[in-house]
Design an enzyme around this catalytic site. Structure first.
Site, PDB file in Angstrom:
ATOM      1  CD  GLU A  77      -3.542  -8.552   5.428  1.00  0.00           C
ATOM      2  OE1 GLU A  77      -3.759  -7.421   5.885  1.00  0.00           O
ATOM      3  OE2 GLU A  77      -2.736  -8.745   4.490  1.00  0.00           O
ATOM      4  CG  ASP A 114      -6.788  -5.685   4.678  1.00  0.00           C
ATOM      5  OD1 ASP A 114      -7.709  -5.106   4.085  1.00  0.00           O
ATOM      6  OD2 ASP A 114      -5.604  -5.576   4.339  1.00  0.00           O
ATOM      7  CG  HIS A 173      -1.994  -1.057   1.123  1.00  0.00           C
ATOM      8  ND1 HIS A 173      -2.892  -1.139   0.087  1.00  0.00           N
ATOM      9  CD2 HIS A 173      -2.280  -2.107   1.938  1.00  0.00           C
ATOM     10  CE1 HIS A 173      -3.681  -2.181   0.269  1.00  0.00           C
ATOM     11  NE2 HIS A 173      -3.329  -2.794   1.386  1.00  0.00           N
TER      12      HIS A 173
HETATM   13 MG   LIG Z   1      -3.609  -5.523   5.037  1.00  0.00          MG
END
Ligand SMILES: [Mg+2]
Ligand SMILES: [Mg+2]
Ligand SMILES: [Mg+2]
Ligand SMILES: [Mg+2]
Ligand SMILES: [Mg+2]
Ligand SMILES: [Mg+2]
Lengths: 258, 258, 258, 258, 258, 258
Positions: free
Chosen positions: B144, B170, B43
């Site tokens: 996750e 998540d 990310h």
């Molecule tokens: Mg994640």
């Protein structure tokens, strides 16, 4: 709001300095609420390409940008403005001639000698023209040497000098004093007085929030708060101490540039 | 100290994540005292070139580096290690097969299928060889997703899985819960238990220092504190409020990623 | 205006494609009046870092951005959106499963499997959340193979497919036809009909302005006009001919991609 | 063909200017048929690194390159030539001394003071030596101020000045006139006459093809046609109008730099 | 070991020059055993950004770095030191005034006029202060013109000049001689004598290993061996000849800069 | 000469590999006389942007370029060719299906599934078309696993496989042998025999010139000599030893990749 509009409001403004050539951190700080942000081309780790990158990051966030040029050179001043800066901060201005040279470099004829080349401005600035640009751009010169202090009235009275930006570190070094020497404080106060006398904005470099608050109360209107590097580094030190369960977190310092 | 040596000490470690591709901010944070730093290739705003830049910045400071790969792909894992990472964090690992694939990609034969190409390592790592590298590199897989939680024992028992890194955002999203839902906390606790049961290091992403402190006390040993971006942004918000004379400074938050 | 708002107006839109990784040309074209601009990550000369650069240039100008991902991979789709794209164009979608995979990658749970990591969005998008993002982002899939044409109804009816973007070059190549073959035109017409039938926006890649005008009249609403490279190259050819005094300037062509 | 060979043919040449630091757009324009291309280091958005990038893009296409240096500094002139430029355009030359300084900087001893450092040239230029380089490189100086016009004979007669490049924008600004003022045209004509008198190539900056054609007919031989930025931007405006079905397409303008 | 410590050992040192802006080749050469490495900002293909990149690559390997500045400008000298160089090499110093200017630029008050801005140094150098920096940084000036040779005593006796670096190529060019002219050798010998007389380190640029060996025996202590570019290019020529089965491999040359 | 023309001459060729993302070192090596040069996208420190940079540097010198793709993915293969590579080297091909997938990715329909997007090729390649490209591009697949050796006939007989490139390091690692194990040599010999049997070019990675010479004599025609990194590093080691007066210079090694 443009830098000029901000200047004309006559209220204290708080900015910060960028010394790391990352458009993403520029974009991020551009959204944090500063009135203006200054790209440091003198001591920051940014050359021409880094400066351009940072001006682009700031443009995304829409915050008006100063560039501190590496030296009082017409080329640097013109190229910073061509690249989209709304103002320049010119270091080490110690004489009336130096101040005049800075202003001349920042203005198109007939007020100065800047060469035409709209570059990033023509599409960004409504009705961009030499006259519009001459009015719009802000010139701040740094007084940060004993010679500059001696010549403050000559410097402050140059037409087109919009602000005086005091550099406390070089000032102390030049006078051979510590930062907390009372005489250093007296010099700063005399510069603030000078600014009032000549009707120019008084600015000063501050390394932390407490100093900004103190300088604002004394009457400075162009207040710098730290740098991207010091915000990052000292923020990390503080948070890391807390994370590791320090009994009392260390005092938060954003001292001298890093 | 290498990541492996750090892992073998068996004590809590605190790191941070880099999402901005600047070698200078990497160098700066590398000097701030973190035990390790992770380049976020999933990310974070970093592609291959950004990852390399950040690994170089961290190498200047000498802090051991993880890379979170964009996905559980053998290519990403091998290229992060070739570029000088000492460990990988592999996102979204929900099955035993996925965990095995991650380990296999990180190890040279006979333990895995990584292809030889010493790249940045051969001059940096004493007596670099396939065996040395296989022993040295650390593999952390993220649990996750609800499926990953269901399969925790299968995942945690894969040989070569050195740590489980819990991704609370998540996890909450996958279960359709808020972060502060008590059931979310129960899931986190069950994952911590699982790590203890299987003798793997328990890690967890934390957005602020308080959370790190809390998770450390509960037994997590691989603790993340914020990101470069959140340290910079929230540090700026806090300092700016103080500079502007806020009666009470806003609570310092380094919440969710920015 | 966001891409979603533009989509909901139900009127023809004209965009262009960026294949050159220059934030400055992105900023320039971003001010030229296009409704949207698409960064071409498949055939453009842009990798992850180039894509990010172009999204930043477009953000300065404030025009909403698509990214054409290099392939129908969840990683590419998520990373384009994380980096600030408001929509993705997914190439070579030939089956219902492929279309579903594209949508799933673009949506956070419960609608999809996108992993949380606000990256460039959290400060830029008001009240950013999984629900907001799922609603806001636009998914366009390309039908550009014989198999895709055969499966058009299955593809067009996938929930979350907001637009079909027709790729005439690959379509002609796949059918073994010339661009001006009447059967090629029949295929395009059938795809337009399909879009109407399924209530999705019909888009098509056009290499020049005349083709855009023609396709707009036939009912396409997502119309691409050339690329930065072809605008630059063919503009130069045309102007150079005029400058050299060509009796009749050559017809202005912005043909196939360059 | 080298710039020198082109110069010796004695025929009109048409070039363009690069203001965007993209090797790809340089490569593209390098294939469009211009006789030479000039990298604009004064008002273009290119620093040293950008200049190098553009010279590399032009080298792929094999078109000879000028660099306009940011200012008449020996360092800039030498570094542009070291980096592979075959000629320099020196802005704001207003006196004989300034012209002599430019030539001196461009020549190795005994003709000048350029320092040895073959850099990109030694492998590229057959039998590269100080004498070869001194003969090969082309020096163009800009007359674009009232003072420069007054000193034209002194400037034009400096040995080693190969061309005069007229800058109409700065000229008009310096005289306080509009571009279309008849007196502006008279100044341009007198500069053209001067060039003929002194046997130097007459050059002039033109913003569009029509102006190039007009200037070529009047006798200028070094003709600039627009910039990469204006070709891109005005090309886009024109094509977009056609695409949107404008009754009459707007007149195609490639005016003033963007 | 710092450059200063190396200087104080009083033994011959061998370095090399970087002319290619790649942090990876800098890192690689940084591990090859050189005593110091110099980033060539004058004739190398490196601007400010390239210099910074190379200093970072060298920092990974931990080898102390010089920067040859593009010209004897206070701005260049200060910015190289701010960026992390431990020494500067100043080209074309031909008078006492020029040498004094170089030293002044490299020292903070009271010894010079360098402006404060710790930039990359404050975290890297223990107890960084103006006094520490003034002591730590090394200043080498180049004598490479007939005028410089004539003024050698005046230059060598300037306090703060730590080394003289002889530039044989410019020296030969300035005197109008070939490199192997006996009078050239006599000039080099007289410069070496001068250095001994004034107690400054004698340095000289050498294009190959044989020349380094010869100069070391004659008494030079700051010895340069080739450049990254010449090591790469001539290494490739040599190996390629061997690979293709040349009867006798061509003599290995690392001549003049490439 | 194109890669295809080189291939059709049927003579031994020597190339080298680039692992450092510098257009300048690519340009330099491009002038050193290699028949072809390969950008290493698998173990080299180059992502998409680095690959593009290197292809541009090689284009200046005019030497034909291979790209070793990071993995056997259609996306990587197509993007390397779009960016201007004339050939691809595909690592870790162990089955007929894998070989077919590589060829299919490299060819436009009807021979493969490559998507149209001329990118850097349309202006560079005369009469560029799908048919021209399909004929022009060269596909080399690596056999470097025990499984690949077992399947050599199936792999070598795939139409469109132009060369087999043997990877000795992975081969030895996969079989659990040392490089100098006689059985390793037997495997290499059997692969060479296979290539002869199937009429494909036999290629092999060699770390130094002696190995190239030996492999050439045994019949290999696609011979790699070291990498930019090893040429630079080992060249420096050798020259430095000579410069420091080593009695006998160390044997020149350009061993394993660095
Ligand atoms: Mg994640
Ligand atoms: Mg200062
Ligand atoms: Mg297509
Ligand atoms: Mg001008
Ligand atoms: Mg020299
Ligand atoms: Mg291999």
């Amino acid at each position: 709001m443009t830098l000029r509009e901000l200047w004309e409001r006559g209220e204290p403004t708080v900015g910060t300095w960028l010394v790391t050539p990352s458009d993403l951190s520029a974009e991020l700080l551009g959204r944090a609420g500063f009135d203006w942000i200054c790209v440091d081309g003198q001591h920051g780790l940014v050359g021409y390409e880094g400066m351009l990158t940072l001006l682009q990051g700031l443009a995304i966030a829409g915050v008006p940008a100063f560039v501190r040029v590496p030296s009082n050179s017409p080329e640097h001043i013109a190229r910073a403005l061509d690249a989209g800066a709304q103002g320049v901060v010119v270091p080490m201005v110690s004489t009336r001639e130096a101040a005049e040279q800075a202003v001349t470099a920042a203005k198109y004829p007939p007020e100065g000698t800047r060469s035409w080349g709209p570059s990033r401005n023509v599409l960004r600035v409504p009705d961009y023209s030499a006259a519009v640009a001459n009015r719009r751009n802000v010139v701040a010169v740094m007084i940060e040497t004993p010679e500059g202090v001696a010549n403050m009235d000559e410097i402050m009275s140059v037409p087109g000098v919009d602000a005086i930006y005091v550099g406390p570190n070089d000032l102390a070094l030049g006078f051979g004093r510590e930062q907390n020497d009372p005489e250093q404080e007296a010099v700063v106060a005399s510069l603030l007085d000078g600014c009032r006398r000549h009707g120019v904005v008084a600015g000063i470099h501050c390394d932390d929030a407490q100093t900004v608050a103190r300088r604002r109360e004394s009457g400075f209107h162009m207040l710098n708060l730290a740098t991207d590097a010091s915000l990052l580094y000292h923020g990390a030190l503080h948070e890391l101490a807390v994370a590791r369960g320090a009994e009392a977190a260390p005092p938060r310092r954003t001292a001298s540039y890093v």
